[in-house]
Write a protein that holds these residues in place. Sequence first.
Motif: not given
Length: 272
Positions: A183-205
Amino acid sequence: MSDQEPVVDLRLDRAHSSRIYDYLLGGKTNFLADRMAAGNVLGVFPSALVAARINREFMHRTTRFLATAGMRQYLDIGTGIPTPPNLHELAQGIAPDARVVYTDNDPIVLAHAAALLRGTPEGRTAYLQADVRDPASILGSPQLRDTLDLGRPVALSLNALMHFVTDDGQDRAHTIVETLKDALPSGSYLAMTHATADFDPETMLKILTIYRDAGTTIQYRSHAEFHRFFDGWELLEPGIALAHQWRPDRPEDATHVTDAEAGCYAALARKP
């Protein structure tokens, strides 16, 4: 018929992700259920306070970067409790004519929306009660259409949001983001963060279980899954990074937190 506004059930007896985040940021708009859930998270992941702070600081840095680069329109979905400085304060502090639309699905954010609407006279801010799971309702809303011009570039902010959207057997989270991007035109931006379990799966579970028991589902995503959110757009340097390592204000900020303590990918991309 009564002309009174309908009573909104804030469900203060159940923890909500935005109020847990508010507590971790040191805010005051949280309640016993939220503080208990946050305490449980801190019990297994003491650096949750640090992770919340560096996620918020990523928003600060990207907003300052975009406003300095000339961006004047912002769509912030998953706004959360107003914890200053808010996005419009940062953007309008650099560009007073900046326009911002905030969106969240927590009724208590609506109760505090007045704090999100105190913008500059030259600019404009609006608040929309909506859920990212229904992107069409956001894109077609009067609040958005009256505030932003979708024929001109828009900065879309999805910070610490999409890990609360589970796929339920379908690729729903990526489809939602693609709908918003389209829905956004050329020149738009997406800023995003997202949690991951890549580094400590046990704790994140363990954290996932705490949120689930409090009534909130989470789906962590890998580096590759996070990268897919930016398909077709141009990632700005340094590309996909942990939140504290994305263009830190000081070099030492990129090394004082471990990958496992951060637990959150971040990126900024531009639509060609």
